[in-house]
Design a protein around this motif. Structure first.
Motif, PDB file in Angstrom:
ATOM      1  N   ILE A 265       0.834  -1.210   0.000  1.00 52.69           N
ATOM      2  CA  ILE A 265       0.000   0.000   0.000  1.00 52.69           C
ATOM      3  C   ILE A 265       0.866   1.257   0.000  1.00 52.69           C
ATOM      4  CG2 ILE A 265      -1.635   1.328   1.399  1.00 52.69           C
ATOM      5  CD1 ILE A 265      -2.874  -1.345   2.272  1.00 52.69           C
ATOM      6  N   ILE A 266       1.897   1.259   0.875  1.00 45.52           N
ATOM      7  CA  ILE A 266       2.789   2.423   0.947  1.00 45.52           C
ATOM      8  C   ILE A 266       3.503   2.644  -0.390  1.00 45.52           C
ATOM      9  CG2 ILE A 266       4.870   3.325   2.054  1.00 45.52           C
ATOM     10  CD1 ILE A 266       3.956   1.895   4.617  1.00 45.52           C
ATOM     11  N   GLY A 267       3.967   1.545  -1.009  1.00 41.80           N
ATOM     12  CA  GLY A 267       4.657   1.671  -2.298  1.00 41.80           C
ATOM     13  C   GLY A 267       3.756   2.221  -3.381  1.00 41.80           C
ATOM     14  N   ASP A 268       2.520   1.683  -3.466  1.00 41.26           N
ATOM     15  CA  ASP A 268       1.590   2.162  -4.489  1.00 41.26           C
ATOM     16  C   ASP A 268       1.222   3.623  -4.254  1.00 41.26           C
ATOM     17  OD1 ASP A 268       1.621  -0.287  -5.684  1.00 41.26           O
ATOM     18  OD2 ASP A 268      -0.171  -1.039  -4.679  1.00 41.26           O
ATOM     19  N   CYS A 269       1.001   3.985  -2.971  1.00 39.99           N
ATOM     20  CA  CYS A 269       0.684   5.387  -2.671  1.00 39.99           C
ATOM     21  C   CYS A 269       1.845   6.304  -3.055  1.00 39.99           C
ATOM     22  CB  CYS A 269       0.352   5.548  -1.191  1.00 39.99           C
ATOM     23  SG  CYS A 269      -1.223   4.824  -0.702  1.00 39.99           S
ATOM     24  N   GLY A 270       3.086   5.855  -2.813  1.00 39.39           N
ATOM     25  CA  GLY A 270       4.259   6.648  -3.181  1.00 39.39           C
ATOM     26  C   GLY A 270       4.348   6.854  -4.673  1.00 39.39           C
ATOM     27  N   LEU A 271       4.063   5.794  -5.432  1.00 41.30           N
ATOM     28  CA  LEU A 271       4.095   5.915  -6.891  1.00 41.30           C
ATOM     29  C   LEU A 271       3.046   6.912  -7.382  1.00 41.30           C
ATOM     30  CD1 LEU A 271       4.606   2.188  -7.968  1.00 41.30           C
ATOM     31  CD2 LEU A 271       6.284   4.050  -8.078  1.00 41.30           C
ATOM     32  N   ILE A 272       1.865   6.847  -6.742  1.00 39.25           N
ATOM     33  CA  ILE A 272       0.812   7.784  -7.168  1.00 39.25           C
ATOM     34  C   ILE A 272       1.207   9.225  -6.852  1.00 39.25           C
ATOM     35  CG2 ILE A 272      -1.575   8.493  -6.728  1.00 39.25           C
ATOM     36  CD1 ILE A 272      -2.273   5.556  -6.305  1.00 39.25           C
ATOM     37  N   LEU A 273       1.771   9.426  -5.649  1.00 35.66           N
ATOM     38  CA  LEU A 273       2.149  10.788  -5.251  1.00 35.66           C
ATOM     39  C   LEU A 273       3.302  11.332  -6.096  1.00 35.66           C
ATOM     40  CD1 LEU A 273       1.925  10.457  -1.353  1.00 35.66           C
ATOM     41  CD2 LEU A 273       0.346  11.672  -2.863  1.00 35.66           C
ATOM     42  N   GLU A 274       4.213  10.447  -6.497  1.00 34.41           N
ATOM     43  CA  GLU A 274       5.405  10.898  -7.239  1.00 34.41           C
ATOM     44  C   GLU A 274       5.150  11.001  -8.741  1.00 34.41           C
ATOM     45  OE1 GLU A 274       8.450   8.170  -6.259  1.00 34.41           O
ATOM     46  OE2 GLU A 274       8.626   8.839  -4.161  1.00 34.41           O
ATOM     47  N   SER A 275       4.039  10.468  -9.195  1.00 32.14           N
ATOM     48  CA  SER A 275       3.783  10.451 -10.639  1.00 32.14           C
ATOM     49  C   SER A 275       3.132  11.764 -11.057  1.00 32.14           C
ATOM     50  CB  SER A 275       2.869   9.270 -10.994  1.00 32.14           C
ATOM     51  OG  SER A 275       1.624   9.406 -10.349  1.00 32.14           O
ATOM     52  N   ASP A 276       3.818  12.465 -11.895  1.00 37.59           N
ATOM     53  CA  ASP A 276       3.264  13.722 -12.398  1.00 37.59           C
ATOM     54  C   ASP A 276       2.556  13.522 -13.743  1.00 37.59           C
ATOM     55  OD1 ASP A 276       4.220  15.106 -10.227  1.00 37.59           O
ATOM     56  OD2 ASP A 276       6.153  15.543 -11.186  1.00 37.59           O
ATOM     57  N   GLY A 277       3.152  12.653 -14.542  1.00 40.50           N
ATOM     58  CA  GLY A 277       2.582  12.519 -15.878  1.00 40.50           C
ATOM     59  C   GLY A 277       2.002  11.163 -16.180  1.00 40.50           C
ATOM     60  N   GLN A 278       1.668  10.372 -15.135  1.00 42.90           N
ATOM     61  CA  GLN A 278       1.097   9.040 -15.387  1.00 42.90           C
ATOM     62  C   GLN A 278      -0.341   9.167 -15.875  1.00 42.90           C
ATOM     63  OE1 GLN A 278       1.429   6.194 -12.293  1.00 42.90           O
ATOM     64  NE2 GLN A 278       3.655   6.348 -12.100  1.00 42.90           N
ATOM     65  N   ASP A 279      -0.691   8.242 -16.735  1.00 45.88           N
ATOM     66  CA  ASP A 279      -2.064   8.248 -17.233  1.00 45.88           C
ATOM     67  C   ASP A 279      -3.018   7.667 -16.196  1.00 45.88           C
ATOM     68  OD1 ASP A 279      -1.508   5.570 -17.258  1.00 45.88           O
ATOM     69  OD2 ASP A 279      -1.307   5.416 -19.439  1.00 45.88           O
ATOM     70  N   MET A 280      -4.294   7.855 -16.445  1.00 45.68           N
ATOM     71  CA  MET A 280      -5.325   7.421 -15.494  1.00 45.68           C
ATOM     72  C   MET A 280      -5.385   5.904 -15.365  1.00 45.68           C
ATOM     73  SD  MET A 280      -6.598   9.923 -13.972  1.00 45.68           S
ATOM     74  CE  MET A 280      -7.940   9.027 -13.216  1.00 45.68           C
ATOM     75  N   ASP A 281      -5.050   5.176 -16.433  1.00 45.54           N
ATOM     76  CA  ASP A 281      -5.091   3.704 -16.341  1.00 45.54           C
ATOM     77  C   ASP A 281      -4.084   3.193 -15.327  1.00 45.54           C
ATOM     78  OD1 ASP A 281      -7.092   3.604 -18.204  1.00 45.54           O
ATOM     79  OD2 ASP A 281      -5.720   3.317 -19.903  1.00 45.54           O
ATOM     80  N   SER A 282      -2.860   3.766 -15.340  1.00 48.38           N
ATOM     81  CA  SER A 282      -1.841   3.332 -14.376  1.00 48.38           C
ATOM     82  C   SER A 282      -2.252   3.684 -12.960  1.00 48.38           C
ATOM     83  CB  SER A 282      -0.501   4.000 -14.719  1.00 48.38           C
ATOM     84  OG  SER A 282      -0.058   3.631 -16.008  1.00 48.38           O
ATOM     85  N   ILE A 283      -2.778   4.906 -12.810  1.00 45.76           N
ATOM     86  CA  ILE A 283      -3.214   5.311 -11.473  1.00 45.76           C
ATOM     87  C   ILE A 283      -4.373   4.432 -10.996  1.00 45.76           C
ATOM     88  CG2 ILE A 283      -4.260   7.197 -10.147  1.00 45.76           C
ATOM     89  CD1 ILE A 283      -2.726   9.149 -11.910  1.00 45.76           C
ATOM     90  N   ARG A 284      -5.282   4.088 -11.902  1.00 47.75           N
ATOM     91  CA  ARG A 284      -6.414   3.236 -11.552  1.00 47.75           C
ATOM     92  C   ARG A 284      -5.943   1.842 -11.146  1.00 47.75           C
ATOM     93  NH1 ARG A 284      -8.964   4.114 -15.737  1.00 47.75           N
ATOM     94  NH2 ARG A 284     -10.247   5.850 -15.003  1.00 47.75           N
ATOM     95  N   GLN A 285      -4.923   1.333 -11.841  1.00 49.25           N
ATOM     96  CA  GLN A 285      -4.389   0.015 -11.501  1.00 49.25           C
ATOM     97  C   GLN A 285      -3.729   0.033 -10.123  1.00 49.25           C
ATOM     98  OE1 GLN A 285      -1.641  -1.517 -14.362  1.00 49.25           O
ATOM     99  NE2 GLN A 285      -1.323  -3.455 -13.281  1.00 49.25           N
ATOM    100  N   LEU A 286      -2.953   1.096  -9.822  1.00 50.85           N
ATOM    101  CA  LEU A 286      -2.336   1.203  -8.491  1.00 50.85           C
ATOM    102  C   LEU A 286      -3.395   1.324  -7.407  1.00 50.85           C
ATOM    103  CD1 LEU A 286       0.609   3.655  -9.329  1.00 50.85           C
ATOM    104  CD2 LEU A 286       0.781   1.203  -8.797  1.00 50.85           C
ATOM    105  N   ALA A 287      -4.452   2.083  -7.685  1.00 48.46           N
ATOM    106  CA  ALA A 287      -5.534   2.225  -6.714  1.00 48.46           C
ATOM    107  C   ALA A 287      -6.241   0.891  -6.487  1.00 48.46           C
ATOM    108  CB  ALA A 287      -6.533   3.286  -7.180  1.00 48.46           C
TER     109      ALA A 287
END
Length: 470
Positions: A265-287
């Motif tokens: 959970i911490i790793g996925d949250c970190g990726l979401i917070l650090e991602s500036d240009g990620q698309d919604m599909d990647s963010i949705r998958q991490l969520a």
């Protein structure tokens, strides 16, 4: 009249008369063949010994000795058929016969009493041995005390009661007694007195055998109770050690199994917070991954909470009319990745099944069984869930094509903190509470749950609860 005939003294007198009559007739018969007076006296001596043996004391032997002298004087000394004695040799012969008869009868009676004492001692020793052997095989405080009370009553006809220092009282009497009606015998354990044994003998006193038996019973009760106390303490220590071991195992498992999803959970949250240009599909998958890990943590916490309720005796179920189909679909919906990562099949009966049950707890049972199947099957493995009805019972069956259940796991599969170590601790998550909780829930519903290996490979879990068709 019957009591008079059966009286011991009447019986002894009858035996005396029979023996004297037979001795006299036999002596007269021998004299007709020229047998001497000395040999005739031996016949009377045998009669004296027989009388002493067949009657109740040496006094009967003395009476027979005197009667034998008179009969011998009347039939065999000159002048015959009189009680006069003219021959000095006959006087000496009669004197020595009388002396020998008295001594022989006394010795016979003494020997007989010694024999009776020896037989009684042997019987007492055998009884005490049987009592000691019986106390070896009995367990339980009440059973030990009842055994002692029963032995005392059977062999003394006295009722008794036991009072222990821990205020345990076992009364084997059928009436009310005062302090004047009983005597007390201490019950001594290995190191101290642990109670008293009350004998309701109405102040009549005890024979030596009765006193020995009662004291032995008191000693055996004390030793057996001490043994029971030591065994209970050993079992308590063993149980405490097992609980400490289980607590340690639980804490290790919880710390490991909480760390794994929390790290994700911490790793996925970190990726979401650090991602500036990620698309919604990647963010949705991490969520989605975060949601899956959080759901697993919630299920584990639910299991831990239910187990604490079971351990504390506060586990309760609230039964309502529930549709089995709704319970099953609700459980399947809460198992993350079941239909995405496994080949899952669901089979339901055509009829609607109603059960008086706690729907939430049954959902938890099915979730636990499906989670267990997920843990022990590979990616793309087959899992099936089927529901059937027969004879007033709804059967829920979960099958998988995994490695099955090992023989050493089968005996304690539904115990607490039972987990499989195959595949490594990172591969198979869980602290071993799901199946234990499932058994408690199904049992609380009056049903039964069990597991078995499939011939085709894999495991099969089945449970049933009472249900009816609609």
């Amino acid at each position: 009249m019957k009591k008079l005939i059966r009286h011991p003294q009447v019986v002894y007198i009858a035996r005396l008369l029979v023996i004297m009559t037979a001795t006299t007739v036999f002596s007269i018969w021998l004299s007709n063949f020229g047998i001497g007076k000395e040999n005739t006296l031996m016949v009377f001596m045998v009669g004296v010994l027989l009388t002493t043996t067949c009657t109740g004391g040496y006094q009967y032997g003395i009476v027979v000795s005197v009667i034998s002298v008179m009969i011998f004087n009347y039939f065999f000394t000159v002048p015959l058929h009189t009680f006069a004695i003219t021959n000095t040799n006959d006087i000496v012969l009669i004197f020595f016969f009388l002396t020998a008869s008295v001594i022989s009868s006394s010795l016979t009676v003494r020997f007989r009493k010694q024999l009776e004492i020896a037989q009684k001692n042997e019987q007492t020793a055998r009884l005490l041995y049987e009592m000691s052997e019986s106390f070896i095989n009995v367990t339980g405080k009440d059973n030990i005390i009842q055994l002692g009370i029963r032995y005392i009553y059977e062999h003394t006809k006295y009722e008794s009661a036991v009072e222990l220092q821990d205020e345990t009282v076992v009364d084997g009497s059928n009436g009310k007694y005062t302090s004047k009606d009983y005597m007390m015998v201490p019950i001594i354990g290995l190191t101290k007195q642990i109670g008293v044994l009350k004998i309701y003998n109405h102040n009549q006193g005890l024979t030596t055998e009765q006193e020995l038996l009662i004291k032995t019973a008191a000693n055996q009760i004390g030793i057996a109770l001490d043994r029971e106390l030591i065994y209970s303490e050993q079992e308590k220590i063993k149980l405490d050690m097992e609980r400490e071991h289980m607590k340690g195992s639980m804490l290790r498992s919880i710390s490991h199994d909480f760390r794994t999803p929390l790290t994700g959970i911490i790793g996925d949250c970190g990726l979401i917070l650090e991602s500036d240009g990620q698309d919604m599909d990647s963010i949705r998958q991490l969520a989605g991954d975060i949601d899956e890990q959080a759901a697993w943590l919630m299920k584990m916490m639910e299991n831990i909470l239910n187990m604490t309720k079971i351990e504390s005796g506060k586990f309760e179920i609230t039964k309502e009319q529930e549709v089995i189909e709704d319970i099953v679909y609700e459980a399947v919906r809460h198992v993350a990745g079941l239909q995405e990562h496994r080949k899952f099949t669901l089979t339901m009966p055509e009829e609607i099944l109603l059960a008086e049950a706690d729907g939430k707890m049954l959902v938890q049972v099915i979730i636990n069984l499906l989670d267990n199947a997920m843990k022990h099957t590979q990616e793309g493995g087959r899992i099936s869930l089927s529901v059937s009805w027969r004879n007033g019972r709804a059967y829920v069956q979960v099958e998988d094509d995994g490695d099955g259940i090992s023989d050493d796991m089968m005996g304690h599969l539904f115990d607490e903190f039972t987990t499989s170590s195959e595949g490594g601790s990172d591969q198979v998550r869980g602290i071993g509470l799901g199946l234990a909780i499932s058994r408690a829930v199904v049992t609380a519903h009056g049903g039964e749950i069990w597991a078995e290996n499939r011939l085709e490979g894999g495991a099969r879990f089945i449970f049933w609860i009472k249900a009816e068709k609609v």
